[in-house]
Design a protein around this motif. Structure first.
Motif, PDB file in Angstrom:
ATOM      1  N   MET A  10      -5.015   5.029   2.397  1.00  0.00           N
ATOM      2  CA  MET A  10      -5.286   3.629   2.038  1.00  0.00           C
ATOM      3  C   MET A  10      -5.357   3.455   0.519  1.00  0.00           C
ATOM      4  SD  MET A  10      -8.082   2.593   4.938  1.00  0.00           S
ATOM      5  CE  MET A  10      -8.447   1.044   4.177  1.00  0.00           C
ATOM      6  N   LEU A  11      -5.732   4.497  -0.179  1.00  0.00           N
ATOM      7  CA  LEU A  11      -5.807   4.410  -1.642  1.00  0.00           C
ATOM      8  C   LEU A  11      -4.428   4.250  -2.272  1.00  0.00           C
ATOM      9  CD1 LEU A  11      -8.508   7.133  -2.337  1.00  0.00           C
ATOM     10  CD2 LEU A  11      -8.798   4.646  -2.368  1.00  0.00           C
ATOM     11  N   LEU A  12      -3.384   4.680  -1.564  1.00  0.00           N
ATOM     12  CA  LEU A  12      -2.030   4.517  -2.094  1.00  0.00           C
ATOM     13  C   LEU A  12      -1.580   3.054  -2.110  1.00  0.00           C
ATOM     14  CD1 LEU A  12      -0.169   7.557  -0.527  1.00  0.00           C
ATOM     15  CD2 LEU A  12      -0.897   7.258  -2.895  1.00  0.00           C
ATOM     16  N   ALA A  13      -2.312   2.209  -1.429  1.00  0.00           N
ATOM     17  CA  ALA A  13      -1.978   0.788  -1.451  1.00  0.00           C
ATOM     18  C   ALA A  13      -2.261   0.184  -2.828  1.00  0.00           C
ATOM     19  CB  ALA A  13      -2.756   0.038  -0.381  1.00  0.00           C
ATOM     20  N   ILE A  14      -3.177   0.764  -3.561  1.00  0.00           N
ATOM     21  CA  ILE A  14      -3.554   0.221  -4.874  1.00  0.00           C
ATOM     22  C   ILE A  14      -2.373   0.229  -5.847  1.00  0.00           C
ATOM     23  CG2 ILE A  14      -5.074   0.553  -6.869  1.00  0.00           C
ATOM     24  CD1 ILE A  14      -7.189   1.584  -4.830  1.00  0.00           C
ATOM     25  N   PRO A  15      -1.641   1.351  -6.009  1.00  0.00           N
ATOM     26  CA  PRO A  15      -0.486   1.294  -6.919  1.00  0.00           C
ATOM     27  C   PRO A  15       0.586   0.290  -6.472  1.00  0.00           C
ATOM     28  CG  PRO A  15      -1.026   3.571  -6.424  1.00  0.00           C
ATOM     29  CD  PRO A  15      -1.876   2.720  -5.555  1.00  0.00           C
ATOM     30  N   TYR A  16       0.761   0.127  -5.172  1.00  0.00           N
ATOM     31  CA  TYR A  16       1.736  -0.854  -4.690  1.00  0.00           C
ATOM     32  C   TYR A  16       1.305  -2.271  -5.052  1.00  0.00           C
ATOM     33  CZ  TYR A  16       4.656   2.400  -2.136  1.00  0.00           C
ATOM     34  OH  TYR A  16       5.525   3.401  -1.817  1.00  0.00           O
ATOM     35  N   LEU A  17       0.023  -2.559  -4.912  1.00  0.00           N
ATOM     36  CA  LEU A  17      -0.461  -3.888  -5.291  1.00  0.00           C
ATOM     37  C   LEU A  17      -0.377  -4.100  -6.800  1.00  0.00           C
ATOM     38  CD1 LEU A  17      -3.508  -4.212  -2.889  1.00  0.00           C
ATOM     39  CD2 LEU A  17      -1.296  -5.355  -2.719  1.00  0.00           C
ATOM     40  N   LEU A  18      -0.623  -3.051  -7.555  1.00  0.00           N
ATOM     41  CA  LEU A  18      -0.484  -3.141  -9.009  1.00  0.00           C
ATOM     42  C   LEU A  18       0.967  -3.403  -9.399  1.00  0.00           C
ATOM     43  CD1 LEU A  18      -1.830  -2.851 -11.793  1.00  0.00           C
ATOM     44  CD2 LEU A  18      -1.290  -0.423 -11.681  1.00  0.00           C
ATOM     45  N   ALA A  19       1.897  -2.709  -8.747  1.00  0.00           N
ATOM     46  CA  ALA A  19       3.324  -2.935  -9.024  1.00  0.00           C
ATOM     47  C   ALA A  19       3.732  -4.358  -8.653  1.00  0.00           C
ATOM     48  CB  ALA A  19       4.172  -1.926  -8.263  1.00  0.00           C
ATOM     49  N   ALA A  20       3.192  -4.885  -7.561  1.00  0.00           N
ATOM     50  CA  ALA A  20       3.487  -6.273  -7.174  1.00  0.00           C
ATOM     51  C   ALA A  20       2.959  -7.247  -8.222  1.00  0.00           C
ATOM     52  CB  ALA A  20       2.885  -6.581  -5.806  1.00  0.00           C
ATOM     53  N   ALA A  21       1.781  -6.952  -8.747  1.00  0.00           N
ATOM     54  CA  ALA A  21       1.209  -7.834  -9.775  1.00  0.00           C
ATOM     55  C   ALA A  21       2.041  -7.791 -11.056  1.00  0.00           C
ATOM     56  CB  ALA A  21      -0.236  -7.433 -10.056  1.00  0.00           C
ATOM     57  N   VAL A  22       2.511  -6.606 -11.424  1.00  0.00           N
ATOM     58  CA  VAL A  22       3.340  -6.477 -12.625  1.00  0.00           C
ATOM     59  C   VAL A  22       4.655  -7.238 -12.442  1.00  0.00           C
ATOM     60  CG1 VAL A  22       4.683  -4.837 -14.002  1.00  0.00           C
ATOM     61  CG2 VAL A  22       2.315  -4.318 -13.417  1.00  0.00           C
ATOM     62  N   TRP A  33      15.457 -11.552  -8.593  1.00  0.00           N
ATOM     63  CA  TRP A  33      15.455 -10.493  -7.597  1.00  0.00           C
ATOM     64  C   TRP A  33      14.141  -9.725  -7.576  1.00  0.00           C
ATOM     65  CZ3 TRP A  33      14.694  -5.729  -9.660  1.00  0.00           C
ATOM     66  CH2 TRP A  33      15.064  -5.525 -10.983  1.00  0.00           C
ATOM     67  N   LEU A  34      13.301  -9.933  -8.576  1.00  0.00           N
ATOM     68  CA  LEU A  34      11.992  -9.277  -8.571  1.00  0.00           C
ATOM     69  C   LEU A  34      11.109  -9.805  -7.443  1.00  0.00           C
ATOM     70  CD1 LEU A  34      11.151  -9.010 -12.373  1.00  0.00           C
ATOM     71  CD2 LEU A  34      11.728  -7.165 -10.814  1.00  0.00           C
ATOM     72  N   HIS A  35      11.435 -11.001  -6.924  1.00  0.00           N
ATOM     73  CA  HIS A  35      10.687 -11.517  -5.782  1.00  0.00           C
ATOM     74  C   HIS A  35      10.812 -10.563  -4.591  1.00  0.00           C
ATOM     75  CE1 HIS A  35      10.993 -15.333  -8.026  1.00  0.00           C
ATOM     76  NE2 HIS A  35       9.844 -15.611  -7.420  1.00  0.00           N
ATOM     77  N   LEU A  36      11.982  -9.974  -4.414  1.00  0.00           N
ATOM     78  CA  LEU A  36      12.178  -9.023  -3.327  1.00  0.00           C
ATOM     79  C   LEU A  36      11.298  -7.792  -3.496  1.00  0.00           C
ATOM     80  CD1 LEU A  36      16.058  -9.187  -2.941  1.00  0.00           C
ATOM     81  CD2 LEU A  36      14.323 -10.221  -1.467  1.00  0.00           C
ATOM     82  N   LEU A  37      11.169  -7.338  -4.734  1.00  0.00           N
ATOM     83  CA  LEU A  37      10.295  -6.190  -4.986  1.00  0.00           C
ATOM     84  C   LEU A  37       8.834  -6.527  -4.711  1.00  0.00           C
ATOM     85  CD1 LEU A  37      11.778  -4.487  -8.176  1.00  0.00           C
ATOM     86  CD2 LEU A  37      11.901  -3.739  -5.804  1.00  0.00           C
ATOM     87  N   VAL A  38       8.437  -7.745  -5.068  1.00  0.00           N
ATOM     88  CA  VAL A  38       7.056  -8.164  -4.802  1.00  0.00           C
ATOM     89  C   VAL A  38       6.791  -8.121  -3.297  1.00  0.00           C
ATOM     90  CG1 VAL A  38       5.435 -10.101  -4.898  1.00  0.00           C
ATOM     91  CG2 VAL A  38       6.829  -9.543  -6.886  1.00  0.00           C
ATOM     92  N   ILE A  39       7.716  -8.661  -2.522  1.00  0.00           N
ATOM     93  CA  ILE A  39       7.558  -8.646  -1.068  1.00  0.00           C
ATOM     94  C   ILE A  39       7.520  -7.210  -0.550  1.00  0.00           C
ATOM     95  CG2 ILE A  39       8.705  -9.237   1.103  1.00  0.00           C
ATOM     96  CD1 ILE A  39       9.738 -11.767  -0.341  1.00  0.00           C
ATOM     97  N   LEU A  40       8.401  -6.356  -1.054  1.00  0.00           N
ATOM     98  CA  LEU A  40       8.434  -4.956  -0.623  1.00  0.00           C
ATOM     99  C   LEU A  40       7.136  -4.237  -0.960  1.00  0.00           C
ATOM    100  CD1 LEU A  40      10.158  -2.578   0.510  1.00  0.00           C
ATOM    101  CD2 LEU A  40      10.763  -2.115  -1.868  1.00  0.00           C
ATOM    102  N   PHE A  41       6.638  -4.430  -2.158  1.00  0.00           N
ATOM    103  CA  PHE A  41       5.396  -3.769  -2.561  1.00  0.00           C
ATOM    104  C   PHE A  41       4.212  -4.243  -1.730  1.00  0.00           C
ATOM    105  CE2 PHE A  41       7.318  -3.207  -7.025  1.00  0.00           C
ATOM    106  CZ  PHE A  41       7.839  -1.977  -6.683  1.00  0.00           C
ATOM    107  N   ILE A  42       4.134  -5.524  -1.471  1.00  0.00           N
ATOM    108  CA  ILE A  42       3.029  -6.043  -0.667  1.00  0.00           C
ATOM    109  C   ILE A  42       3.140  -5.546   0.770  1.00  0.00           C
ATOM    110  CG2 ILE A  42       2.032  -8.163   0.290  1.00  0.00           C
ATOM    111  CD1 ILE A  42       2.598  -9.471  -2.428  1.00  0.00           C
TER     112      ILE A  42
END
Length: 115
Positions: free
Chosen positions: A42-54, A66-75
């Motif tokens: 579950m702690l690995l979710a934190i970097p994904y949420l950080l990447a979505a925020a960036v 196209w960064l919208h697709l990455l946001v969706i993927l990261f979330i």
């Protein structure tokens, strides 16, 4: 047409199951040996949420669409990893209960053979 869509969805699922890192991680966690790693995962979710925020900040700053697709993927990946934590605890409890029942049945059969 339906057969083509079905075949395409099966091949897509197989590809994603085999080559995407979070899917491989979740497959490893779903094994009996890997169930104990569900909560730390579950702690690995934190970097994904950080990447979505960036990515969101980059989009707001005028970045490409196209960064919208990455946001969706990261979330999506963050949600998968977050849900797997409690699910692995439930699976671990169920596996241990099954093992306990099998162990008691084995002990009972040993007592029956000895008598």
């Amino acid at each position: 047409m339906l057969r083509l869509i079905w075949t395409l969805s099966v091949h897509t699922r197989t590809y994603l199951r085999r080559y995407m890192p979070t899917n491989r991680l979740l497959d490893a966690i779903r094994t009996r040996r890997g169930l104990k790693w569900g909560i730390p995962t579950m702690l690995l979710a934190i970097p994904y949420l950080l990447a979505a925020a960036v990515c969101r900040l980059l989009i707001e700053g005028g970045g490409p669409g196209w960064l919208h697709l990455l946001v969706i993927l990261f979330i999506w990946n963050a949600m998968k990893l977050t849900i797997m934590g409690p699910a692995s605890v439930v699976l671990l409890i169920r596996a241990r209960a099954t093992e306990r029942v099998e162990r008691r049945r084995g002990e009972a059969s040993e007592m029956f053979r000895a008598a």
